[in-house]
Motif scaffolding. Sequence first.
Motif, PDB file in Angstrom:
ATOM      1  N   GLY A  99       0.819  -1.210   0.000  1.00  0.00           N
ATOM      2  CA  GLY A  99       0.000   0.000   0.000  1.00  0.00           C
ATOM      3  C   GLY A  99       0.848   1.254   0.000  1.00  0.00           C
ATOM      4  N   VAL A 100       1.945   1.213   0.741  1.00  0.00           N
ATOM      5  CA  VAL A 100       2.869   2.346   0.777  1.00  0.00           C
ATOM      6  C   VAL A 100       3.576   2.477  -0.573  1.00  0.00           C
ATOM      7  N   HIS A 101       3.998   1.360  -1.147  1.00  0.00           N
ATOM      8  CA  HIS A 101       4.661   1.398  -2.460  1.00  0.00           C
ATOM      9  C   HIS A 101       3.710   1.977  -3.516  1.00  0.00           C
ATOM     10  N   ALA A 102       2.450   1.530  -3.477  1.00  0.00           N
ATOM     11  CA  ALA A 102       1.472   2.019  -4.452  1.00  0.00           C
ATOM     12  C   ALA A 102       1.249   3.516  -4.306  1.00  0.00           C
ATOM     13  N   LEU A 103       1.223   3.988  -3.083  1.00  0.00           N
ATOM     14  CA  LEU A 103       1.035   5.419  -2.840  1.00  0.00           C
ATOM     15  C   LEU A 103       2.220   6.221  -3.376  1.00  0.00           C
ATOM     16  N   TRP A 104       3.418   5.735  -3.133  1.00  0.00           N
ATOM     17  CA  TRP A 104       4.603   6.423  -3.649  1.00  0.00           C
ATOM     18  C   TRP A 104       4.596   6.463  -5.171  1.00  0.00           C
ATOM     19  N   ALA A 105       4.272   5.342  -5.809  1.00  0.00           N
ATOM     20  CA  ALA A 105       4.230   5.302  -7.271  1.00  0.00           C
ATOM     21  C   ALA A 105       3.119   6.210  -7.801  1.00  0.00           C
ATOM     22  N   TYR A 106       1.975   6.225  -7.108  1.00  0.00           N
ATOM     23  CA  TYR A 106       0.880   7.114  -7.511  1.00  0.00           C
ATOM     24  C   TYR A 106       1.359   8.569  -7.505  1.00  0.00           C
ATOM     25  N   ARG A 107       2.078   8.956  -6.460  1.00  0.00           N
ATOM     26  CA  ARG A 107       2.520  10.354  -6.367  1.00  0.00           C
ATOM     27  C   ARG A 107       3.403  10.737  -7.551  1.00  0.00           C
ATOM     28  N   LEU A 108       4.308   9.827  -7.925  1.00  0.00           N
ATOM     29  CA  LEU A 108       5.154  10.072  -9.086  1.00  0.00           C
ATOM     30  C   LEU A 108       4.308  10.154 -10.352  1.00  0.00           C
ATOM     31  N   ALA A 109       3.413   9.189 -10.547  1.00  0.00           N
ATOM     32  CA  ALA A 109       2.562   9.161 -11.739  1.00  0.00           C
ATOM     33  C   ALA A 109       1.662  10.393 -11.797  1.00  0.00           C
ATOM     34  N   ASN A 110       1.141  10.830 -10.657  1.00  0.00           N
ATOM     35  CA  ASN A 110       0.280  12.009 -10.598  1.00  0.00           C
ATOM     36  C   ASN A 110       1.032  13.264 -11.038  1.00  0.00           C
ATOM     37  N   ARG A 111       2.271  13.389 -10.596  1.00  0.00           N
ATOM     38  CA  ARG A 111       3.070  14.556 -11.023  1.00  0.00           C
ATOM     39  C   ARG A 111       3.315  14.536 -12.524  1.00  0.00           C
ATOM     40  N   LEU A 112       3.616  13.347 -13.045  1.00  0.00           N
ATOM     41  CA  LEU A 112       3.834  13.218 -14.486  1.00  0.00           C
ATOM     42  C   LEU A 112       2.544  13.494 -15.255  1.00  0.00           C
ATOM     43  N   TRP A 113       1.416  13.023 -14.737  1.00  0.00           N
ATOM     44  CA  TRP A 113       0.109  13.265 -15.361  1.00  0.00           C
ATOM     45  C   TRP A 113      -0.153  14.770 -15.460  1.00  0.00           C
ATOM     46  N   LYS A 114       0.063  15.454 -14.349  1.00  0.00           N
ATOM     47  CA  LYS A 114      -0.169  16.909 -14.320  1.00  0.00           C
ATOM     48  C   LYS A 114       0.799  17.662 -15.221  1.00  0.00           C
ATOM     49  N   ALA A 115       1.974  17.083 -15.456  1.00  0.00           N
ATOM     50  CA  ALA A 115       2.965  17.712 -16.333  1.00  0.00           C
ATOM     51  C   ALA A 115       2.706  17.393 -17.807  1.00  0.00           C
ATOM     52  N   GLY A 116       1.645  16.627 -18.083  1.00  0.00           N
ATOM     53  CA  GLY A 116       1.306  16.308 -19.464  1.00  0.00           C
ATOM     54  C   GLY A 116       1.951  15.038 -19.990  1.00  0.00           C
ATOM     55  N   LEU A 117       2.699  14.328 -19.159  1.00  0.00           N
ATOM     56  CA  LEU A 117       3.347  13.081 -19.572  1.00  0.00           C
ATOM     57  C   LEU A 117       2.429  11.902 -19.226  1.00  0.00           C
ATOM     58  N   ARG A 118       1.269  11.890 -19.875  1.00  0.00           N
ATOM     59  CA  ARG A 118       0.210  10.963 -19.479  1.00  0.00           C
ATOM     60  C   ARG A 118       0.510   9.508 -19.817  1.00  0.00           C
ATOM     61  N   ILE A 119       1.156   9.254 -20.920  1.00  0.00           N
ATOM     62  CA  ILE A 119       1.473   7.858 -21.247  1.00  0.00           C
ATOM     63  C   ILE A 119       2.485   7.303 -20.248  1.00  0.00           C
ATOM     64  N   ALA A 122       2.872   8.303 -17.197  1.00  0.00           N
ATOM     65  CA  ALA A 122       2.132   8.152 -15.942  1.00  0.00           C
ATOM     66  C   ALA A 122       1.313   6.870 -15.951  1.00  0.00           C
ATOM     67  N   ARG A 123       0.650   6.566 -17.068  1.00  0.00           N
ATOM     68  CA  ARG A 123      -0.158   5.346 -17.150  1.00  0.00           C
ATOM     69  C   ARG A 123       0.722   4.097 -17.137  1.00  0.00           C
ATOM     70  N   LEU A 124       1.902   4.179 -17.701  1.00  0.00           N
ATOM     71  CA  LEU A 124       2.816   3.031 -17.655  1.00  0.00           C
ATOM     72  C   LEU A 124       3.275   2.754 -16.216  1.00  0.00           C
ATOM     73  N   ILE A 125       3.529   3.816 -15.469  1.00  0.00           N
ATOM     74  CA  ILE A 125       3.874   3.647 -14.050  1.00  0.00           C
ATOM     75  C   ILE A 125       2.693   3.034 -13.301  1.00  0.00           C
ATOM     76  N   GLN A 126       1.493   3.507 -13.599  1.00  0.00           N
ATOM     77  CA  GLN A 126       0.291   2.940 -12.982  1.00  0.00           C
ATOM     78  C   GLN A 126       0.195   1.440 -13.264  1.00  0.00           C
ATOM     79  N   GLN A 127       0.408   1.045 -14.501  1.00  0.00           N
ATOM     80  CA  GLN A 127       0.286  -0.370 -14.861  1.00  0.00           C
ATOM     81  C   GLN A 127       1.360  -1.218 -14.189  1.00  0.00           C
ATOM     82  N   ALA A 128       2.579  -0.722 -14.161  1.00  0.00           N
ATOM     83  CA  ALA A 128       3.656  -1.471 -13.496  1.00  0.00           C
ATOM     84  C   ALA A 128       3.378  -1.600 -12.000  1.00  0.00           C
ATOM     85  N   THR A 129       2.875  -0.536 -11.407  1.00  0.00           N
ATOM     86  CA  THR A 129       2.559  -0.559  -9.974  1.00  0.00           C
ATOM     87  C   THR A 129       1.439  -1.541  -9.688  1.00  0.00           C
ATOM     88  N   ARG A 130       0.421  -1.554 -10.526  1.00  0.00           N
ATOM     89  CA  ARG A 130      -0.683  -2.506 -10.348  1.00  0.00           C
ATOM     90  C   ARG A 130      -0.171  -3.943 -10.406  1.00  0.00           C
TER      91      ARG A 130
END
Length: 188
Positions: free
Chosen positions: A33-53, A55-63
């Motif tokens: 749960g902690v690892h997922a939260l950390w990865a989410y934070r990174l992916a969220n920053r990338l999402w907001k910066a426009g690097l959506r693909i 961010a989604r790749l980080i989401q998939q690897a984390t899942r």
Amino acid sequence: MRVWDLILEDLDTAMERDPAARNRLEVALSYPGVHALWAYRLANRLWKAGLRIVARLIQQATRTMTGVDIHPAASIGRRLFIDHATGVVIGETAVVGEDCLIFHGVTLGGQRMVKGKRHPTVGDRVMIGAGAKVLGAITVGDDAKIGANAVVVKDVPAGGIAIGVPAKLRKAKREVSPDMNIDPSLFI
């Protein structure tokens, strides 16, 4: 807040909420749960910066690694603790407040495949029991509790307790501990 401070806050949150947690190192190395939260934070920053693909790749690897699927566009407050973590899904337009506790198998999902707000908004200090499904663009108020395996499709007021399928509101039999170490008999 600096990244290192957030990391320490997440570790301390796990230590406070999980009586099985022995030390920060154990939590940092073995809590999905902690690892997922950390990865989410990174992916969220990338999402907001426009690097959506990316961010989604980080989401998939984390899942794949943790069993937790948090969309990078979701909004998650500080000090969330996802206990046991496996099977947790938090959708794209979900909002989770601060100091929340989510157990394994929880879904914060949509009811319809439409664009726009379709996932729940969860207030501060909310506890969501194992296997609960909170569905649709509904609001769960501050300090609410959702019982294990409940299916919530209507708003839950602040301080409310929702249990059952479909979930019905219930009053607590006794005072609920503010530290979120919940007696399961409150929901029986």
